[in-house]
Design an enzyme around this catalytic site. Structure first.
Site, short mmCIF file in Angstrom:
data_model
loop_
_atom_site.label_atom_id
_atom_site.label_comp_id
_atom_site.label_asym_id
_atom_site.label_seq_id
_atom_site.Cartn_x
_atom_site.Cartn_y
_atom_site.Cartn_z
N LYS A 1 14.90 -5.79 4.89
CA LYS A 1 15.52 -5.06 5.74
C LYS A 1 16.67 -5.36 5.96
O LYS A 1 17.57 -4.52 6.62
CB LYS A 1 14.12 -4.78 6.86
CG LYS A 1 12.99 -4.40 6.00
CD LYS A 1 11.90 -4.40 7.95
CE LYS A 1 10.95 -3.97 6.71
NZ LYS A 1 9.58 -3.24 8.16
N LYS B 1 0.97 -1.45 -0.18
CA LYS B 1 -0.11 -0.35 0.03
C LYS B 1 0.72 0.70 0.05
O LYS B 1 0.46 2.30 0.42
CB LYS B 1 -0.81 0.30 1.43
CG LYS B 1 -2.17 -1.09 1.15
CD LYS B 1 -2.72 -1.15 2.01
CE LYS B 1 -3.91 -2.40 2.47
NZ LYS B 1 -3.73 -3.52 2.33
N THR C 1 10.09 -18.62 22.86
CA THR C 1 11.59 -18.88 22.92
C THR C 1 12.49 -17.49 24.21
O THR C 1 12.43 -16.18 23.36
CB THR C 1 12.40 -18.38 22.09
OG1 THR C 1 11.36 -19.76 21.42
CG2 THR C 1 13.70 -19.56 22.03
N THR D 1 11.09 -3.43 2.77
CA THR D 1 10.25 -4.09 2.79
C THR D 1 10.23 -6.05 2.76
O THR D 1 11.55 -6.13 2.36
CB THR D 1 8.27 -3.90 2.22
OG1 THR D 1 7.70 -4.87 3.55
CG2 THR D 1 8.47 -4.64 1.29
P1 ATR Z 1 10.07 -10.36 12.64
O1 ATR Z 1 11.19 -9.63 11.65
O2 ATR Z 1 8.50 -10.32 11.74
O3 ATR Z 1 9.75 -10.04 13.87
P2 ATR Z 1 11.33 -13.31 13.09
O4 ATR Z 1 12.54 -12.04 13.72
O5 ATR Z 1 11.13 -14.49 11.95
O6 ATR Z 1 10.24 -11.92 12.63
O7 ATR Z 1 10.65 -12.74 14.54
C1 ATR Z 1 9.26 -13.73 14.76
C2 ATR Z 1 8.53 -13.57 16.10
O8 ATR Z 1 7.04 -13.81 16.03
C3 ATR Z 1 9.75 -14.31 17.19
O9 ATR Z 1 9.58 -13.82 18.32
C4 ATR Z 1 8.91 -15.77 17.31
O10 ATR Z 1 8.70 -16.57 18.32
P3 ATR Z 1 10.56 -17.54 18.40
O11 ATR Z 1 11.79 -16.41 18.65
O12 ATR Z 1 9.80 -18.25 19.71
O13 ATR Z 1 10.47 -18.05 17.04
C5 ATR Z 1 7.16 -14.81 17.25
N1 ATR Z 1 6.17 -16.56 16.55
C6 ATR Z 1 6.52 -16.59 15.40
N2 ATR Z 1 5.32 -17.64 15.30
C7 ATR Z 1 4.56 -17.65 16.58
C8 ATR Z 1 3.70 -18.59 17.17
N3 ATR Z 1 2.52 -18.99 16.26
N4 ATR Z 1 3.23 -17.80 18.48
C9 ATR Z 1 4.46 -17.30 19.53
N5 ATR Z 1 4.67 -16.85 18.79
C10 ATR Z 1 5.09 -16.77 17.40
#
Ligand code: ATR
Length: 282
Positions: free
Chosen positions: A68, A18, A155, A64
């Site tokens: 990044k 967008k 985590t 995006t």
């Molecule tokens: P982004 O750049 O969008 O933050 P990322 O660096 O891959 O992407 O981080 C994804 C985040 O979403 C992390 O905090 C991940 O948790 P983990 O560190 O435990 O992997 C969280 N996340 C992704 N899917 C999830 C889910 N189904 N439930 C809870 N947390 C989730």
């Protein structure tokens, strides 16, 4: 050839972005002579595309998913907030080379404070997630002088890493700062809960104690879609007010526009128009 200054958003995929629509509205609103396009970046050719755009006279880009981190590596210099985020969503091309910035965190803060009218000063804030999206908003949140920021992540170790990384900034800002796994939230309701996990993409609800939500809570999901996310629905059931991340999208764009043009557009007006446009499509 166009007399207007050239900007673009680069990502992969990019067709649903967008940003061109938003920046066209900002240009109309402010009278700034810009054109803003979209570029599908090849997964193995991000740097080449950026250099081509610079060579053709481009003045700046938004970056995006999934570029990044590459944009962070490519920049000749970084704003402090981009350095802290470890990611860049805004590039400005000038005589001193490529400047990388990150406007996502400021976009979140402005949407919460200006568009939603919730002051972060003195607030207790819970941040769900500890990935790139979460990292990018920590410093802009500290800048608003909240009482406390807690980071909760599936985590725990990744939340601990963020707490270590920003411990000194928290101390300097006088913010109570902690984090860990699902059981790390402080007792009682939070004023603001931000979902920065990627969970909404696959309709997953991040783990978080229900007692953190209440009538005085703003539950903010960085994601947005045609329907309220599962996180928003959950929050509303628990009596909280909920918002999606559409305003963050508009406000991060407004901050990029300000970096490039030194003119601040009215994000709220464009957000209202964007929401009306999306509602009409459903
Ligand atoms: P982004 O750049 O969008 O933050 P990322 O660096 O891959 O992407 O981080 C994804 C985040 O979403 C992390 O905090 C991940 O948790 P983990 O560190 O435990 O992997 C969280 N996340 C992704 N899917 C999830 C889910 N189904 N439930 C809870 N947390 C989730």
């Amino acid at each position: 050839m166009s007399q207007k200054d050239q900007y673009a958003v680069i990502g992969n995929p990019i067709e649903h972005s967008k940003s061109p629509w938003i920046h066209a509205k900002f240009a109309a609103q402010t009278g700034e002579p810009i054109e803003y396009g979209r570029i599908l970046g090849p997964l193995d050719g991000f740097t080449r595309e950026v250099k081509n755009f610079i060579a053709s006279g481009g003045r700046g880009m938004n970056v995006t998913v999934p570029f990044k981190l590459e944009a962070h590596a490519l920049a000749d210099s970084l704003s402090p907030r981009a350095a802290a985020a470890g990611a860049v969503n805004t590039l400005a091309f000038g005589p001193d080379g490529v400047r990388g910035d990150n406007t996502d965190g400021v976009g979140l803060v402005r949407d919460i404070e200006v568009n939603l009218g919730v002051s972060l000063k003195g607030a207790r804030i819970l941040l769900l997630g500890a990935g790139g999206a979460a990292r990018g908003v920590v410093l802009p949140i500290f800048d608003r002088a909240p009482a406390a920021l807690t980071i909760v992540n599936r985590t725990a170790a990744k939340a601990h890493q963020l707490v270590d990384q920003f411990a000194q900034n928290a101390a300097d800002s006088g913010v109570r700062f902690s984090g860990g796994g699902a059981d790390s939230a402080e007792a009682g309701q939070y004023d603001v809960i931000v979902n920065a996990t990627a969970g909404s993409l696959d309709a997953a609800l991040p783990d978080c104690d229900d007692s953190a939500f209440g009538a005085g809570t703003l539950a903010y999901d960085m994601m947005y879609g045609a329907q309220p996310t599962v996180f928003m629905q959950h929050a509303v059931k628990l009596g909280a007010r909920a918002s999606d991340g559409l305003g963050m999208l508009v406000e991060q764009a407004a901050e990029s526009f300000f970096i490039w043009r030194n003119v601040r557009p009215d994000g709220g007006a464009v957000l209202r128009e964007l929401r009306a446009t999306l509602a009409a499509k459903v």
